[in-house]
Design a protein around this motif. Structure first.
Motif, PDB file in Angstrom:
ATOM      1  N   SER A  74     -15.846   1.493 -19.197  1.00 46.32           N
ATOM      2  CA  SER A  74     -14.568   0.505 -20.254  1.00 46.32           C
ATOM      3  C   SER A  74     -14.542  -0.260 -20.441  1.00 46.32           C
ATOM      4  CB  SER A  74     -13.617   0.576 -18.703  1.00 46.32           C
ATOM      5  OG  SER A  74     -13.340   0.152 -17.541  1.00 46.32           O
ATOM      6  N   VAL A  75     -13.460  -0.962 -21.332  1.00 50.47           N
ATOM      7  CA  VAL A  75     -14.066  -1.843 -22.884  1.00 50.47           C
ATOM      8  C   VAL A  75     -12.543  -2.693 -21.930  1.00 50.47           C
ATOM      9  CG1 VAL A  75     -15.334  -1.069 -24.313  1.00 50.47           C
ATOM     10  CG2 VAL A  75     -13.240  -0.684 -24.806  1.00 50.47           C
ATOM     11  N   GLY A  77     -11.126  -6.934 -21.689  1.00 47.20           N
ATOM     12  CA  GLY A  77     -10.667  -8.143 -20.804  1.00 47.20           C
ATOM     13  C   GLY A  77      -9.573  -9.181 -21.302  1.00 47.20           C
ATOM     14  N   GLU A  90     -11.336  -2.685 -27.596  1.00 53.66           N
ATOM     15  CA  GLU A  90     -10.933  -1.581 -27.903  1.00 53.66           C
ATOM     16  C   GLU A  90     -11.283  -1.380 -29.526  1.00 53.66           C
ATOM     17  OE1 GLU A  90      -9.128  -4.285 -27.177  1.00 53.66           O
ATOM     18  OE2 GLU A  90      -8.599  -3.869 -24.982  1.00 53.66           O
ATOM     19  N   GLU A 283     -15.512   9.940 -20.214  1.00 51.18           N
ATOM     20  CA  GLU A 283     -14.721   8.517 -19.964  1.00 51.18           C
ATOM     21  C   GLU A 283     -14.046   8.215 -18.455  1.00 51.18           C
ATOM     22  OE1 GLU A 283     -12.859   5.642 -22.855  1.00 51.18           O
ATOM     23  OE2 GLU A 283     -12.722   7.504 -24.287  1.00 51.18           O
ATOM     24  N   HIS A 286      -8.794   4.970 -16.911  1.00 48.50           N
ATOM     25  CA  HIS A 286      -8.681   3.464 -16.620  1.00 48.50           C
ATOM     26  C   HIS A 286      -9.666   2.708 -17.522  1.00 48.50           C
ATOM     27  CE1 HIS A 286     -12.561   2.496 -14.581  1.00 48.50           C
ATOM     28  NE2 HIS A 286     -12.332   3.976 -14.110  1.00 48.50           N
ATOM     29  N   GLY A 287      -8.541   1.470 -17.529  1.00 53.13           N
ATOM     30  CA  GLY A 287      -8.816   0.332 -18.041  1.00 53.13           C
ATOM     31  C   GLY A 287     -10.215  -0.246 -17.368  1.00 53.13           C
ATOM     32  N   SER A 288     -11.075  -1.749 -18.141  1.00 53.13           N
ATOM     33  CA  SER A 288     -11.881  -2.710 -17.270  1.00 53.13           C
ATOM     34  C   SER A 288     -10.890  -3.546 -16.269  1.00 53.13           C
ATOM     35  CB  SER A 288     -11.917  -3.507 -17.873  1.00 53.13           C
ATOM     36  OG  SER A 288     -11.095  -4.562 -19.123  1.00 53.13           O
ATOM     37  N   ALA A 289      -9.793  -3.250 -15.732  1.00 53.90           N
ATOM     38  CA  ALA A 289      -9.212  -4.168 -14.359  1.00 53.90           C
ATOM     39  C   ALA A 289     -10.013  -5.236 -13.873  1.00 53.90           C
ATOM     40  CB  ALA A 289      -9.870  -3.161 -12.903  1.00 53.90           C
ATOM     41  N   PRO A 290      -9.251  -5.838 -15.082  1.00 53.29           N
ATOM     42  CA  PRO A 290      -9.750  -7.292 -15.104  1.00 53.29           C
ATOM     43  C   PRO A 290      -9.518  -8.185 -13.785  1.00 53.29           C
ATOM     44  CG  PRO A 290      -8.768  -7.128 -17.270  1.00 53.29           C
ATOM     45  CD  PRO A 290      -8.320  -6.024 -16.755  1.00 53.29           C
ATOM     46  N   ASP A 291      -8.445  -7.352 -13.020  1.00 52.21           N
ATOM     47  CA  ASP A 291      -7.834  -8.386 -11.633  1.00 52.21           C
ATOM     48  C   ASP A 291      -8.831  -8.598 -10.807  1.00 52.21           C
ATOM     49  OD1 ASP A 291      -7.205  -5.295 -12.001  1.00 52.21           O
ATOM     50  OD2 ASP A 291      -5.327  -5.637 -11.291  1.00 52.21           O
ATOM     51  N   ASN A 299     -12.767   1.529  -7.744  1.00 49.39           N
ATOM     52  CA  ASN A 299     -12.745   2.992  -7.886  1.00 49.39           C
ATOM     53  C   ASN A 299     -14.530   3.771  -8.793  1.00 49.39           C
ATOM     54  OD1 ASN A 299     -12.945   6.159  -6.848  1.00 49.39           O
ATOM     55  ND2 ASN A 299     -11.049   6.115  -6.678  1.00 49.39           N
TER      56      ASN A 299
END
Ligand code: NAD
Length: 367
Positions: A74-75, A77, A90, A283, A286-291, A299
């Motif tokens: 994923s990309v 942030g 993106e 792909e 979901h995204g890159s989940a910076p949190d 996951n």
């Protein structure tokens, strides 16, 4: 033995962490399946911007065009929030999709048995659910001209977007829909708004004409608003839902939530058939989940399930895809869960523990 070439693009944030687990699965398949994989890795998104000064370098694109399939993490942030729009992470992904002409976006909404109780719907409505949403990805209202915000001579301001579809764009998507349905439960719902939109009337006409070439597949037309309602009322009536870019965007998110967590949702985007081969990008949704990036708790299953789609759609390795999906189901049934899908009383597994559990289960299934 056949060798398939794969380009792995981990991307940013948790992309690196989930693709690390996928790499282990690919290595396992390389040693234990009917094919071998020649894997190349490169950067995309923010990582590519940092390394090459652009989110998708020409050399990376060239590799994507020549390999058999691309698998991405994923990309994005916050680090790249202030970068110019066309250089943002993106933009690299959008450019890749455009350059490969990935017009057919496949988003399965499959309810994995062990997670049926995680859905926002009652378990009996989603248990055994297996829907495939096919969204047209390169045309329609997100791309149509004219578009913009303007001020008229009389001073009134207005905004406009234009929904445009060429016959060929609907035709090629519908062919993919019928071909996919032939490998599943032989039913296609073509979804539009023919009651109020000219593009809907056109869509229905072309879907019907393409459908007549596939007599073994049942074709039903449905208005998009009704489809949204039916998805939450009785989702199991669907097999393949084929729709335009805008409706597909909305309906695929709606269907996704039937299955529980964002960390479980894979996707594939396919290009036109050229010399018997389709460009393909797999792909997670979901995204890159910076949190949660860097904590080792993401996951990896959406990414691993995306690879199962790759085995199925790009390499016709159905037995291996089935085995990988069974391994995932068994691991979940054994209560190995990352934090996003853990239920009360279960100690959450880390990203790498989930990867190890999948490898151990593949070993067990193989023996
Ligand atoms: P996100 O999907 O990254 O995260 C949404 C929420 O879901 C977060 O709380 C996150 O922790 C959780 N989550 C997502 N994937 C998970 C996983 N595998 N395991 C556990 N939890 C998971 O969406 P966002 O926060 O809106 O976006 C973050 C960044 O990702 C932005 O820069 C956005 O542009 C980018 N993005 C990229 C893609 C892509 O690469 N295709 C898609 C969506 C968003």
């Amino acid at each position: 033995m056949t060798t398939h070439s794969l380009l792995l693009l981990p991307g940013d944030g948790i992309g690196y962490e989930v693709v690390a687990e996928l790499r282990r699965v690919i290595e396992w398949m390389d040693s234990n399946s009917s094919a071998q994989f020649s894997v190349t890795e490169d950067d995309i998104g923010g990582a590519a911007y940092d390394r090459y000064g652009t989110p998708l370098a020409d050399e990376t694109l060239a590799k994507a065009k020549t390999c058999d399939a691309v698998v991405m993490g994923s990309v994005g942030g916050p680090k790249w929030d202030d970068v110019e729009r066309h250089l943002r992470p993106e933009a690299g992904l959008l450019n890749l999709r455009k350059e490969l002409d990935l017009f057919a976006n496949l988003r399965p909404a499959t309810c994995r048995p062990a997670l049926a109780s995680a859905s926002s719907l009652r378990e009996e409505l989603v248990s055994g659910l297996d829907i495939l949403i096919l969204r047209e990805l390169t045309a329609g209202v997100y791309f149509g001209e004219p578009r913009g915000i303007e001020t008229l001579d009389d001073g009134r301001r207005r905004a406009l977007d234009t929904q445009v579809y060429f016959e060929s764009e609907i035709e090629r998507l519908m062919h993919v829909a019928f071909e996919l349905a032939a490998r599943r439960s032989s039913k296609v719902h073509s979804v539009e708004k023919a009651n109020v939109m000219e593009t809907g009337v056109f869509w229905r006409e072309i879907a019907t004409r393409v459908g007549s070439q596939y007599p073994a597949i049942e074709l039903e037309h449905m208005y998009a608003d009704n489809c949204a309602m039916q998805l939450v009322r009785a989702p199991k009536q669907f097999d393949v839902i084929a729709t335009d870019n805008l409706f597909g965007d909305i309906l695929s998110d709606c269907a996704a939530m039937l299955t529980g967590s964002l960390g479980m949702l894979p996707s594939a985007s396919l290009g036109p058939l050229t010399d018997g081969k389709r460009a393909a990008l797999y792909e997670p949704v979901h995204g890159s989940a910076p949190d949660i990036a860097g904590q080792g708790i993401a996951n990896p299953l959406a990414t691993i399930l995306s690879f199962a789609m790759c085995l199925r759609f790009s390499f016709a390795m159905n037995a291996e895809a089935d085995m990988l999906e069974s391994a995932i189901d068994n691991v979940l049934a054994n209560d190995v869960r990352t934090v996003d899908i853990a239920t009360t009383g279960i100690e959450p597994a880390s990203t790498s523990e989930m990867g190890s559990a999948i490898i151990a289960e593949l070993d067990r299934l193989k023996s």
